[in-house]
Design an enzyme around this catalytic site. Sequence first.
Site, PDB file in Angstrom:
ATOM      1  N   ALA A  46       0.797  -1.221   0.000  1.00  0.00           N
ATOM      2  CA  ALA A  46       0.000   0.000   0.000  1.00  0.00           C
ATOM      3  C   ALA A  46       0.831   1.273   0.000  1.00  0.00           C
ATOM      4  CB  ALA A  46      -0.947   0.000   1.202  1.00  0.00           C
ATOM      5  N   GLY A  68      -0.666   4.833   0.435  1.00  0.00           N
ATOM      6  CA  GLY A  68      -2.104   4.625   0.419  1.00  0.00           C
ATOM      7  C   GLY A  68      -2.881   5.254  -0.708  1.00  0.00           C
ATOM      8  N   GLY A  69      -2.214   5.715  -1.760  1.00  0.00           N
ATOM      9  CA  GLY A  69      -2.923   6.383  -2.852  1.00  0.00           C
ATOM     10  C   GLY A  69      -3.998   5.533  -3.495  1.00  0.00           C
ATOM     11  N   ASP A 113       0.926  -3.594  -5.775  1.00  0.00           N
ATOM     12  CA  ASP A 113       1.620  -2.487  -6.434  1.00  0.00           C
ATOM     13  C   ASP A 113       3.096  -2.749  -6.178  1.00  0.00           C
ATOM     14  OD1 ASP A 113       2.402  -0.168  -7.619  1.00  0.00           O
ATOM     15  OD2 ASP A 113       1.122   1.148  -6.445  1.00  0.00           O
ATOM     16  N   CYS A 144       5.243   0.243 -11.970  1.00  0.00           N
ATOM     17  CA  CYS A 144       5.476   1.468 -12.733  1.00  0.00           C
ATOM     18  C   CYS A 144       6.749   1.290 -13.561  1.00  0.00           C
ATOM     19  CB  CYS A 144       5.552   2.699 -11.835  1.00  0.00           C
ATOM     20  SG  CYS A 144       6.738   2.590 -10.481  1.00  0.00           S
TER      21      CYS A 144
END
Length: 430
Positions: A240, A243-244, A306, A359
């Site tokens: 996380a 936390g976006g 993520d 990313c």
Amino acid sequence: MRLGGRLQAAIEVLSEIDTRHRPVPEALKDWGLSHRFAGSGDRGAISNLVHDALRMKLSHGFIMDGDQPADLAIATLLRQWDLTPEALAASLDGDRFAPEIPSVEHLDACLARDLSAAPAHVQADIPEWLAASFENAFGEDWIAEAQALTARPPLDLRANTLCTSREQVLEAFADQGAIPTRLAPHGVRIESGKGPERQIAATSEVSFARGWFEIQDEGSQLAAALVGAEPGEDILDYCAGGGGKSLAFAAAMQNQGQINAYDADRRRLAPIVERMRRAGAEIIQIRERPSNLAGLELQMDRVLIDAPCTGTGTWRRRPDAKWRISDKNIADRMADQDKVLDAAAVYVRPGGELAYVTCSLLPEENTDRVKAFLQRHPEFETISLKQRWGSVAADPDAPVPYADQNLGLLLSPRRTGTDGFYFAGFRRKI
């Protein structure tokens, strides 16, 4: 400060980065502390010069036939800030703080050099050893894709629909030229400035304190939306960070259900506490330690990873990282990615979904990891993303940005106007 002083300062900072291998933020901060007379406009302009120079380091060096800090800084003014050699010379004339620069005739000759004669990786402005990975990711378009990473990034905001609308956020930033993002349905974009122009400090706005928006790249917004979180579900955000994406889930779920936010480095979770309060996100449970996840096994409707990665998709924002990446970085991240995929998979219920996001633009971290995961976990299958992309993307004419062999989606500045993001989805078989 006049242009000459700013140019000299950028050369000094670039020299510090080059000789001492320092991160850009540290080098800029130290320069500012030792030159307190420089105003915020000066510091912003110097920062822009440094970042722009690093974005196009190789092609600048080719054009100037030299890659010293002065070569890069001067090339930036000519090639990215659109000054002519004559205008540059005139701006520096009589400025005692300005560095010496080559003659107008020499600079004209430099600008006349044919970049298409340079090696492909120089045209692309990426390390030579990464050219094969970019070609594997994008095929014949790989040079253009890499070149798109040399532009300045915009500032993207995600309107928090728990307390406002995108229209209100657009109105709040109308003076800054805010526009709706093309693909993310709740996104607001403020384009980057040119030359010395600074990006606005959005977090200083009253609307930010009210929780109206979060700063989040459009690609990250799309990745969160592709997870498909719905009201009433149980979600695990396994990496996380700040936390976006958990906050984006809370808005999508209309504060109905439960989101479990966990990160192996619990210090990274600290910002989420204030962000939750500001956003009015009431359904996020912070899981600080692995022991806090006990009992969630095979219970989650959706799990998001993520994953830690090299961040090649964010080179517009952190161009110095482009020149620090190594084979070891990639190998370490691949091992991390396999580890978190295996660890997070145990929480997905039968029929539930596992989302894998990076990313990065490198196949080694993306499609290769998906293939390896499926070999280790035959109890999972990939999910079709065409329909989900169609329901998420606000532009119905936007093509589906498939990755190689349709194993996930690959977003990039050139394809989608976003940072580089990879998204893959799995479903646990019933």
